[in-house]
Design an enzyme around this catalytic site. Structure first.
Site, PDB file in Angstrom:
ATOM      1  N   HIS A  63       0.836  -1.203   0.000  1.00 14.78           N
ATOM      2  CA  HIS A  63       0.000   0.000   0.000  1.00 14.78           C
ATOM      3  C   HIS A  63       0.870   1.251   0.000  1.00 14.78           C
ATOM      4  CE1 HIS A  63       0.994   0.918   4.193  1.00 14.78           C
ATOM      5  NE2 HIS A  63       0.865  -0.376   4.435  1.00 14.78           N
TER       6      HIS A  63
ATOM      7  N   ARG B 217      -5.908   0.944   4.312  1.00 11.53           N
ATOM      8  CA  ARG B 217      -4.816   1.433   3.465  1.00 11.53           C
ATOM      9  C   ARG B 217      -4.497   0.469   2.337  1.00 11.53           C
ATOM     10  NH1 ARG B 217      -2.846  -0.002   8.539  1.00 11.53           N
ATOM     11  NH2 ARG B 217      -0.989  -1.336   8.690  1.00 11.53           N
TER      12      ARG B 217
ATOM     13  N   GLU C 177      -1.062  -6.921   8.262  1.00 10.66           N
ATOM     14  CA  GLU C 177       0.268  -6.760   8.838  1.00 10.66           C
ATOM     15  C   GLU C 177       0.309  -7.485  10.191  1.00 10.66           C
ATOM     16  OE1 GLU C 177       3.434  -6.572   8.918  1.00 10.66           O
ATOM     17  OE2 GLU C 177       3.665  -4.617   7.935  1.00 10.66           O
TER      18      GLU C 177
END
Length: 223
Positions: free
Chosen positions: A8, A62, A88
């Site tokens: 991203h 994001r 993440e």
């Protein structure tokens, strides 16, 4: 087949000095422009090709917003698959905190090679993070046969590359190995004509650096 990995673009946690991880930050205007540049360049590759493609994205804003920008530029007619397993590393109670606030809760590992240590209460270990990414993707898709475009995060993309190269986290730690993955970068994996798992392109940000050098002095070198 090919696997295109896109990180991203710049997000609000970068500019507001928040922790990353599961902080559900949004793209900044700069981040949207970065991803648009990557999308325009990718569209040139796909122009005139009847290529069957799946787009998978982390469900954090994001990444999902980045995937939408790319899909629109490619003229992608399918559904973007939003996948929690592509998030993440889970930073537990630090998600949403400023970097200063998070320092109060940070549990320092005994060494950088620790694989079962939790940096924050409620967070993941490196082993758990790797297994979530890898088991999720290899269960969701036939990575050796399908064309995939995956929009995710630095750590997630690193884990996919490690697995593609046949490395588990124990080997990654033993070799003290890493790869850099910058915002809006493009990495291309595939099986070459010798039937090997190949990395054809790694951390490519050429769409962001026209007229500049290779960025040799911009990497995070050890001080």
């Amino acid at each position: 087949m090919m696997i295109i990995l896109v990180r991203h673009g710049e997000a609000t946690h970068h500019t507001q000095r928040l922790t990353g991880g599961w902080t559900d930050s949004q793209l900044t205007e700069k981040g949207r422009a970065q991803i648009k540049a990557a999308a325009v360049k990718l569209a040139k590759d796909f122009a005139g090709r009847n290529c069957k493609l799946r787009i998978l994205a982390s469900d954090l804003q994001r990444a999902s917003a980045s995937a939408q920008i790319i899909a629109e530029e490619l003229g992608f007619k399918g559904e973007i698959e939003h996948c929690r397993f592509l998030r993440e590393k889970n930073n537990g109670i630090a998600a949403g905190m400023t970097e200063e606030e998070a320092k109060k809760h940070f549990c320092k590992p005994a060494s950088e090679q620790e694989l079962d240590h939790r940096n924050y209460p409620g967070g993941e270990t490196r082993n758990e993070f790797y297994r979530r990414n890898v088991h999720g993707l290899w269960h969701r898709a036939d990575v050796d046969k399908e064309n995939l475009l995956i929009v995710a995060h630095k750590g997630t993309i690193q884990n996919i590359i490690f697995r593609w190269l046949g490395m588990d986290m124990q080997q990654v730690a033993a070799f003290n190995f890493s790869v850099d993955v910058q915002p809006a970068s493009v990495t291309v994996l595939g099986i070459n004509k010798w039937h090997e798992h190949a990395v054809f392109r790694l951390n490519d940000v050429s769409h962001l650096t026209q007229g500049k050098g290779f960025g040799v002095f911009e990497f995070k070198y050890e001080k």
